[in-house]
Design an enzyme around this catalytic site. Structure first.
Site, PDB file in Angstrom:
ATOM      1  N   ASP A 286     -14.085  -6.207  -5.481  1.00 30.63           N
ATOM      2  CA  ASP A 286     -13.878  -6.572  -4.125  1.00 30.63           C
ATOM      3  C   ASP A 286     -15.315  -7.253  -3.848  1.00 30.63           C
ATOM      4  OD1 ASP A 286     -11.800  -5.572  -3.595  1.00 30.63           O
ATOM      5  OD2 ASP A 286     -12.258  -3.350  -2.924  1.00 30.63           O
TER       6      ASP A 286
ATOM      7  N   ASP B  56       0.501  -1.153  -0.387  1.00 32.07           N
ATOM      8  CA  ASP B  56      -0.059  -0.198   0.064  1.00 32.07           C
ATOM      9  C   ASP B  56       0.679   0.933  -0.206  1.00 32.07           C
ATOM     10  OD1 ASP B  56      -1.527  -1.431  -0.131  1.00 32.07           O
ATOM     11  OD2 ASP B  56      -3.039  -1.293   1.940  1.00 32.07           O
TER      12      ASP B  56
END
Lengths: 251, 209
Positions: A130, A11
């Site tokens: 997702d 990230d």
């Protein structure tokens, strides 16, 4: 024989790694290039950067990181997070990314999948999906898993493939961060209906979970973050385990 | 002698990655070499090593090349007359064939005899994406790659007419040529520039030609 891929995900926020390696004495642990290099030298088959910068101004920072990474890392690099347009995709690919991963923008306007895969080739368009379980089906979530779109996941996967996606990054929101293992049901379901590769993501807590992802979920690649960043086990340990259990990996 | 490496830019794909990998080899081996990205046929004249990357559709790539005035002439002169080292990557390798069946029928450069065909899917995922091994079939060439895994992304393959032009093959449903070669011309279906150290070693051998 085509190998199953292991992909560490980093990230990146405002040009710095916020979720990354925590166990190696990197001179600068926040440097995405150093982290990507470490993983590429230690068995990663690809690197994934997920940009979680809040503001658009920081996109240029991301482009620079991708450029520097491409100078140092000679395995494929996927970049995702906040991609909204063909221009965004072009600048990332030009900077040296091999693939981009599109999520919310594809839901807002599915044509971005079609247009970008026509223009750049479907091999560099990954669609991130997702999902969250809802009784007997799964629903698609957008905006980092915060927004329920109400779209049925299986229908969406079919549509995304038809529009020209080259690969699916399938994340179970139910499992993400739980360490309970991948959601094998949605994985198996996705693999049954799709003719393009599927990357499993969300929920890895043990080495055996990787094995399940391939054996029971049918995944072509496995993505994980924290288990690698905290050195709970190394990529090579995962690969050795898979190999011992007759799953082909690159050693 | 100083090497002049040209990476051909004809509007296709990830040229920077190819550039970076060649730069890395030059730097780490302290080679006396210049490298440039160029879409100008004139730059081919001064090149000692030519790299043709390629990504996306065959038709787009061949049209991209053809649309540059003088490009095909210079390419033919460099490769077929002067017989200088040539390095094609992915679609840049497929362009060497006579023609391609991708979205119709399109004529290629015709330097190595063969046809570009679709990989039979046989319930396999497409594109063929990821790391796969190669088997070396022919040791008579100056580049001898390591028999290990390299990074592939493609749905079409080079159906090579002459076995002697196949340097290495790979299996994905069928056996297909992963490296083709004819004299000074080398074509790689996989991406040496994305295949870690073993890929960089191939680039190093090429620069030694």
């Amino acid at each position: 024989m085509l190998k199953k891929r292991i992909i560490p995900c980093l990230d990146v926020k405002d040009g710095r790694v916020v979720k990354g390696i925590n166990f190696v004495d990197l001179i600068d642990a926040g440097n995405p290039v150093d982290q990507a290099k470490f993983y590429s030298e230690n068995g990663a088959d690809e690197i994934c950067f997920l940009d979680i910068s809040a503001s658009l101004e920081n996109r240029d920072t991301l482009i620079n990181i991708v450029k520097k990474t491409a100078e140092e890392v000679f395995i494929p690099l996927t970049v995702g997070g906040g991609i909204k347009s063909i221009d965004n995709i072009q600048s990332l690919l030009k900077a040296g990314a091999d693939k981009v991963s599109i999520n919310s923008a594809a839901i807002t306007d599915p044509n971005i999948i079609k247009n970008s895969s026509n223009y750049f080739g479907s091999q560099c368009i990954v669609v991130a999906v997702d999902v969250k379980k809802n009784e007997n089906s799964w629903l698609v979530y957008s905006h980092g898993g915060t927004k329920n779109t109400g779209i049925d996941a299986i229908e969406w996967l079919r549509k995304v493939e038809q529009l020209g996606a080259g690969e699916i990054l399938l994340t179970s929101m139910d499992r993400d961060g739980t360490k309970l293992g991948f959601d094998l049901d949605i994985l198996a379901e996705a693999n049954k209906i799709l003719g393009i590769p599927v990357i499993a993501s969300g929920g890895v807590g043990s080495i055996h979970h990787f094995y399940e992802g391939v054996k029971d979920g049918g995944a072509d690649a496995l993505l994980a973050a924290s288990v690698f960043h905290f050195n709970e086990f190394s990529i090579m340990e995962v690969k050795n385990y898979l190999k011992k259990n007759n799953i082909d990996v690159r050693i | 002698m100083k090497k002049n490496i040209t990476i051909l830019d004809y509007g296709s794909g990830n040229i920077l990655s190819a550039m970076q990998s060649f730069s890395r080899i030059i730097k780490s081996n302290e080679l006396d070499a210049d490298i440039c990205i160029s879409g100008n046929p004139e730059s081919i004249k001064h090149s000692t090593h030519l790299v043709l990357p390629g990504q996306g559709a065959f038709e787009t790539c061949i049209n991209g090349l053809k649309s540059i005035p003088g490009m095909l002439e210079e390419l033919n002169k460099y490769t077929l007359e002067q017989k200088k080292p040539f390095f094609g990557i992915c679609v840049g390798m497929q362009l060497l064939a006579n023609n391609s069946e991708e979205n119709g029928n399109h004529e290629g450069l015709g330097w190595i005899e063969g046809i570009i065909r679709k990989l039979p899917s046989k319930n396999l995922k497409m594109p063929h994406m990821g790391w796969n091994s190669i088997k070396v079939l022919n040791n008579n060439f100056k580049i001898t790659p390591k028999e290990t895994d390299y990074y592939f992304v493609h749905s079409y393959y080079f159906d090579c007419k002459h076995q002697e032009n196949i340097l290495a093959e790979t299996n994905y449903g069928i056996n297909f040529p992963s490296i083709v070669c004819k004299e000074n011309i080398y074509g790689f279906q996989f991406h040496p520039e994305k295949s870690s150290d073993q890929g960089l070693n191939i680039i190093k051998s090429f620069l030694e030609l």
